[in-house]
Design an enzyme around this catalytic site. Structure first.
Site, mmCIF file in Angstrom:
data_model
loop_
_atom_site.group_PDB
_atom_site.id
_atom_site.type_symbol
_atom_site.label_atom_id
_atom_site.label_comp_id
_atom_site.label_asym_id
_atom_site.label_seq_id
_atom_site.Cartn_x
_atom_site.Cartn_y
_atom_site.Cartn_z
ATOM 1 N N ARG A 182 -33.762 25.743 4.000
ATOM 2 C CA ARG A 182 -32.578 26.538 4.351
ATOM 3 C C ARG A 182 -31.317 25.923 3.750
ATOM 4 N NH1 ARG A 182 -31.516 26.431 10.517
ATOM 5 N NH2 ARG A 182 -33.767 26.821 10.496
ATOM 6 N N GLN A 210 -26.844 26.767 3.108
ATOM 7 C CA GLN A 210 -25.710 27.256 3.913
ATOM 8 C C GLN A 210 -24.693 27.922 2.997
ATOM 9 O OE1 GLN A 210 -23.982 24.530 6.949
ATOM 10 N NE2 GLN A 210 -24.935 25.980 8.346
ATOM 11 N N GLY A 226 -24.558 30.155 8.498
ATOM 12 C CA GLY A 226 -23.616 29.344 9.264
ATOM 13 C C GLY A 226 -23.215 29.971 10.578
ATOM 14 N N GLU A 282 -15.248 21.823 19.388
ATOM 15 C CA GLU A 282 -15.865 22.558 18.281
ATOM 16 C C GLU A 282 -15.299 23.959 18.129
ATOM 17 O OE1 GLU A 282 -20.465 23.859 17.098
ATOM 18 O OE2 GLU A 282 -19.919 23.495 19.189
ATOM 19 N N ARG A 287 -23.118 15.539 19.027
ATOM 20 C CA ARG A 287 -24.552 15.302 18.873
ATOM 21 C C ARG A 287 -25.004 15.319 17.418
ATOM 22 N NH1 ARG A 287 -24.298 20.739 20.756
ATOM 23 N NH2 ARG A 287 -25.145 22.263 19.280
ATOM 24 N N ASN A 345 -28.847 23.091 4.868
ATOM 25 C CA ASN A 345 -28.185 23.396 6.144
ATOM 26 C C ASN A 345 -27.673 22.080 6.738
ATOM 27 O OD1 ASN A 345 -29.110 25.516 8.941
ATOM 28 N ND2 ASN A 345 -27.529 23.983 8.867
ATOM 29 N N TRP A 393 -21.568 23.888 5.140
ATOM 30 C CA TRP A 393 -20.199 24.389 5.033
ATOM 31 C C TRP A 393 -19.213 23.593 5.868
ATOM 32 C CZ3 TRP A 393 -18.321 29.481 7.613
ATOM 33 C CH2 TRP A 393 -18.852 29.622 8.896
ATOM 34 N N ASP A 394 -19.657 22.938 6.938
ATOM 35 C CA ASP A 394 -18.752 22.049 7.677
ATOM 36 C C ASP A 394 -18.084 21.052 6.732
ATOM 37 O OD1 ASP A 394 -19.565 21.949 10.993
ATOM 38 O OD2 ASP A 394 -20.987 22.881 9.629
ATOM 39 N N ASP A 430 -24.484 30.942 13.495
ATOM 40 C CA ASP A 430 -25.615 30.920 14.434
ATOM 41 C C ASP A 430 -25.084 30.757 15.864
ATOM 42 O OD1 ASP A 430 -24.706 28.398 13.589
ATOM 43 O OD2 ASP A 430 -26.635 27.448 13.916
#
Length: 621
Positions: free
Chosen positions: A242, A244, A359, A556, A189, A233, A196-197, A361
């Site tokens: 925000r 990250q 990160g 994921e 999605r 973010n 950070w991904d 969450d």
């Protein structure tokens, strides 16, 4: 042996026989005969046997169909390809490209048409000081009636961001020659570039020879710092307040050292922007820099984070609704509109947004306390910034660099800054009795004692002594080892702090790719090769077992105790919904497979293809 097969006919026949649960996949849960006959070009029949080989056949047919072919030419080796060859090949040849996006005329359709738009209006927000972007996107707006271009104000306040939460949109990124500079999204999605991904995806991209994409993502990060004031973010309008976890210095260093022909002009430019981010985002007193000299996550914003799913905060809001003698629905409406205020709830959401900035969450480690914590992970990452700055300035700029404001900065300055941080980390975060690092609560003046994989970040950044490393590894092997890799938190920590409450996705029994990758490298930094190889094998075995049994699924996250992708905590598991074949996997999971495989000895790769159980395999050593 080569098979020449009519695609539609073969697909229909294969699914009718083998896909008994009708999910357009062939998995171990299907009850078919697990035996399908195909004919080779020379007329010989061949039996494809077993879930894995049958699903490979299905995937190869789907790939050929996607190319618009009516007939598929498939060599036998692709059907019977060993998992340790097939998975990385799919990632390299298909997944990265499928996850790549651009913010330009060609790329906007995919991004703006997703379900994160509002009222059918496809909004694109452009920085006020990006003259090239404003002209380019305004021209697109004229051509496309369904695209609404919004110019951001010079001063982006939390109040402004709240005012546009009802009309969310994508944020512009860098343009070069009327083309968007590409970036890789996590998957599923997600159609935006995450903080950070992106670094972890970059590790995989560099291993797969995609320097172009890795460098492009660094360039987009620098655009964000220049025009939005921070690495976001993600580039959505509701993330404007925000950031990250900080990985930019590592990203810059690894990209440049992969190919120094990029040139010193590029390195100088991006390094100055990274130093600007360090100073303006992380080191402002009473913001993310606390009075003891260490840092915290502290996201700005007002009210309930708008990106969360409906009902996500019902348990929290119910307590405050009861206090104000309102139903949850009435209370939420009044609170969101500003008709009702509650300082305690405001504080809760400061912590919640800060938790999302971290990160993680979400996790009980950070719930309702994140903004009060000097976390081990953040301070380790900033130590890495300081040592990276020192290294890059020393090696490539003869020890000194003039920063973006015309001020000279030296390698020695950054080395000294890193040493100062190390002393503070040992003073506030290291527990000499429990012999590990913990987050420090600046309000209570105590360490939290919460057992988290993030407590091992000092191994990755090499801020701990050899004696500390020995103690950390003992703790890691005793408390964090699961069959499928490294736990995000221990069971003890969750039981102690969240007894009877809902499971959080960044807690036990789940495991996540970034934790694995950082800890593997940390173990190798201190010479713990055998321990590193065991943890790498456990993680890759779980991914491989899952892909073999579930039609190539690369999700994921995992439950590393049960070794399953069937993780239902909070937001579910991205990367598990597809027909016939996954062509994208999940960004940092893909990267973890490529990275782990690059570190694993050949004998363990052989064991991996045999799917040897890790508990059995490592009980022998």
């Amino acid at each position: 042996m080569i098979f020449k097969l009519p695609i539609e006919e073969t697909l229909n026949k294969l699914l009718l026989q083998e896909d008994t649960d009708k999910d357009k996949k062939i998995t171990k849960e299907d009850k078919g005969p697990k035996n399908f006959t195909v004919s080779s070009e020379d007329g010989k029949d061949y039996e494809v046997k077993g879930t894995y080989f049958l699903s490979n056949l299905l995937q190869e047919l789907a790939l050929e169909k996607k190319l618009g072919k009516s007939e598929a030419i498939i060599p036998l080796y692709k059907i019977e390809e060993a998992p340790s060859s097939r998975i990385p090949r799919m990632i390299k040849d298909y997944f990265w490209d499928d996850l790549t996006r651009t913010i330009d005329e060609k790329g906007l359709n995919a991004i703006l048409s997703d379900d994160k738009t509002s009222g059918g209006i496809q909004r694109l927000y452009v920085p006020h000081d990006d003259e090239i972007g404003k002209a380019y996107f305004k021209n697109i707006q004229k051509q496309k009636g369904n695209v609404k271009v919004e110019i951001l104000p010079k001063n982006i306040t939390p109040e402004y961001v709240k005012s546009i939460n009802t009309k969310p949109g994508i944020l512009a990124l860098k343009l070069e020659n009327d083309k968007g500079v590409p970036f890789v999204v996590p998957g599923g999605r997600f159609n935006e570039m995450y903080g950070w991904d992106s670094y972890f995806e970059g590790v995989g991209l560099l291993l797969d020879g995609r320097l172009d994409l890795a460098k492009a993502m660094v360039d987009n990060f620098c655009y964000q710092i220049k025009h939005y004031g921070k690495i976001l973010n993600a580039n959505r309008s509701y993330y404007l307040t925000r950031t990250q976890p900080p990985f930019l210095s590592s990203f810059i260093r690894e990209v440049y050292e992969a190919d120094t022909s990029i040139g010193l002009d590029w390195l100088s430019s991006v390094l100055k922007i990274a130093i600007l981010e360090y100073n303006s985002v992380w080191m402002l007193p009473e913001k993310r820099l606390t009075s003891n000299g260490l840092n915290r996550y502290l996201a700005e914003g007002i009210g309930i984070p708008p990106e969360t799913e409906p009902g996500h905060f019902d348990e929290v809001l119910a307590e405050y609704a009861e206090k104000h003698e309102l139903s949850v629905m009435e209370f939420e409406e009044k609170y969101a509109s500003g008709k009702l205020t509650d300082k305690d709830l405001d504080t809760y959401f400061i912590h919640d947004r800060s938790l999302r900035e971290s990160g993680h969450d979400t996790s009980w480690r950070l719930d309702d306390c994140c903004a009060d914590l000097n976390t081990v992970d953040l301070n380790s990452l900033l130590y890495k910034y300081e040592t990276d700055f020192a290294h890059l300035i020393s090696v490539y700029f003869n020890g000194e660099l003039v920063d973006g404001k015309g001020v000279k900065t030296t390698a020695g300055f950054w080395s000294k800054r890193a040493e100062e941080r190390k002393k503070l980390m040992n003073s506030f975060l290291w527990d000499p009795d429990k012999k590990t690092f913990f987050d420090y609560n600046i309000v209570s003046g105590e360490r939290t004692n919460f057992e988290s994989a993030t407590n091992f970040y000092p191994l990755w950044v090499q801020s701990c002594s050899k004696e500390q490393a020995d103690l950390l590894v003992k703790k890691l092997c005793k408390a964090f080892k699961a069959k499928g890799g490294i736990l995000a938190t221990t069971m003890t920590a969750v039981e102690k702090l969240a007894m009877g409450k809902e499971q959080k996705q960044w807690d036990y029994p789940n495991g996540w790719a970034p934790h694995q990758m950082l800890i593997w490298k940390g173990l190798l930094n201190y010479g713990f090769e055998k321990v590193a190889h065991e943890f790498i094998y456990r993680w890759l075995w779980m991914i491989t077992r899952n892909a073999v049994d579930y039609n190539g699924t690369i999700p994921e996250k995992y439950d590393v105790v049960a070794c399953t992708h069937k993780v239902y905590a909070e937001y579910g598991n991205v990367g598990t919904e597809f027909d016939y074949i996954t062509t994208s996997g999940f960004g940092w999971m893909n990267a973890s497979y490529q990275y782990g495989l690059s570190l694993l000895p050949k004998n363990l790769i052989i064991s991996l293809d045999k799917l040897e159980d890790p508990d059995t395999l490592f009980s022998k050593t």
